[in-house]
Design a protein around this motif. Structure first.
Motif, PDB file in Angstrom:
ATOM      1  N   ARG A 111       0.841  -1.206   0.000  1.00 16.13           N
ATOM      2  CA  ARG A 111       0.000   0.000   0.000  1.00 16.13           C
ATOM      3  C   ARG A 111       0.873   1.251   0.000  1.00 16.13           C
ATOM      4  O   ARG A 111       0.619   2.203  -0.739  1.00 16.13           O
ATOM      5  N   SER A 115       1.286   4.330  -2.835  1.00 15.58           N
ATOM      6  CA  SER A 115       1.077   5.746  -2.516  1.00 15.58           C
ATOM      7  C   SER A 115       2.151   6.640  -3.129  1.00 15.58           C
ATOM      8  O   SER A 115       1.990   7.854  -3.168  1.00 15.58           O
ATOM      9  N   VAL A 120      -3.386   8.054  -2.049  1.00 15.29           N
ATOM     10  CA  VAL A 120      -4.050   6.898  -1.446  1.00 15.29           C
ATOM     11  C   VAL A 120      -4.739   7.315  -0.154  1.00 15.29           C
ATOM     12  O   VAL A 120      -4.151   7.994   0.681  1.00 15.29           O
ATOM     13  N   ARG A 122      -6.303   5.484   3.026  1.00 20.17           N
ATOM     14  CA  ARG A 122      -6.402   4.203   3.730  1.00 20.17           C
ATOM     15  C   ARG A 122      -7.668   4.240   4.572  1.00 20.17           C
ATOM     16  O   ARG A 122      -7.846   5.117   5.418  1.00 20.17           O
TER      17      ARG A 122
END
Length: 160
Positions: A111, A115, A120, A122
């Motif tokens: 993840r 980014s 991004v 979350r």
């Protein structure tokens, strides 16, 4: 008509001020995000909403569950978007939902790596969602997503 991604179908999207949520795979969390603010978001499912009017491109957020499969599906769509295969649309970012309360380190690392290529958000795992349905009150990360989207000028980001 420009060439579009073949990873997901596309459709002629009506011009709207809402942001389209596009699932990178089934169970990506689009419906949960839409329920957090139905006036702000529209759920495109697993399809790319392409505006028929290039002067008013569709604004989209790609959604993925933070699993190995979900992140791979997201990576593939981001590659197509980067190659200009999203037509008249603007990618605002990607919403990645934690698949469990505690996410394994390799998935966190993946993840974080994503980014570096795209904005991004979350979103945390929502306990009980599977059995209890949508929560009365959403975690603060959903409000941050809305605030960030609201702060973006209409013509922000990369047109595919």
């Amino acid at each position: 008509m420009p060439q579009l991604t073949t990873l997901i179908p596309s459709f002629a999207a009506p011009v709207t001020d809402r942001v389209w949520l596009v699932g990178a795979h089934g169970g990506a969390g689009c419906t949960t995000i839409r329920h957090s603010d139905p006036e702000r978001f529209a759920d495109a499912g697993r399809a790319l909403p392409v505006s028929p009017d290039p002067s008013m491109p569709s604004r989209i957020i790609l959604c993925a569950m933070g699993t190995g499969r979900g992140l791979e599906s997201l990576r593939a769509l981001l590659a197509d978007q980067s190659a200009g295969l999203f037509g008249a649309s603007i990618l605002l970012g990607a919403a990645i939902t934690d698949p469990a309360p505690r996410v394994p380190r390799p998935l966190v690392a993946a993840r974080i790596q994503l980014s570096s290529a795209v904005r991004v958000w979350r979103l945390p795992h929502i306990k009980g969602l599977e059995l209890d349905g949508f929560p009365q009150r959403y975690p603060a990360a959903y409000s941050r997503l809305v605030r960030d989207v609201d702060a973006m000028p209409r013509a922000t980001a990369h047109v595919g």
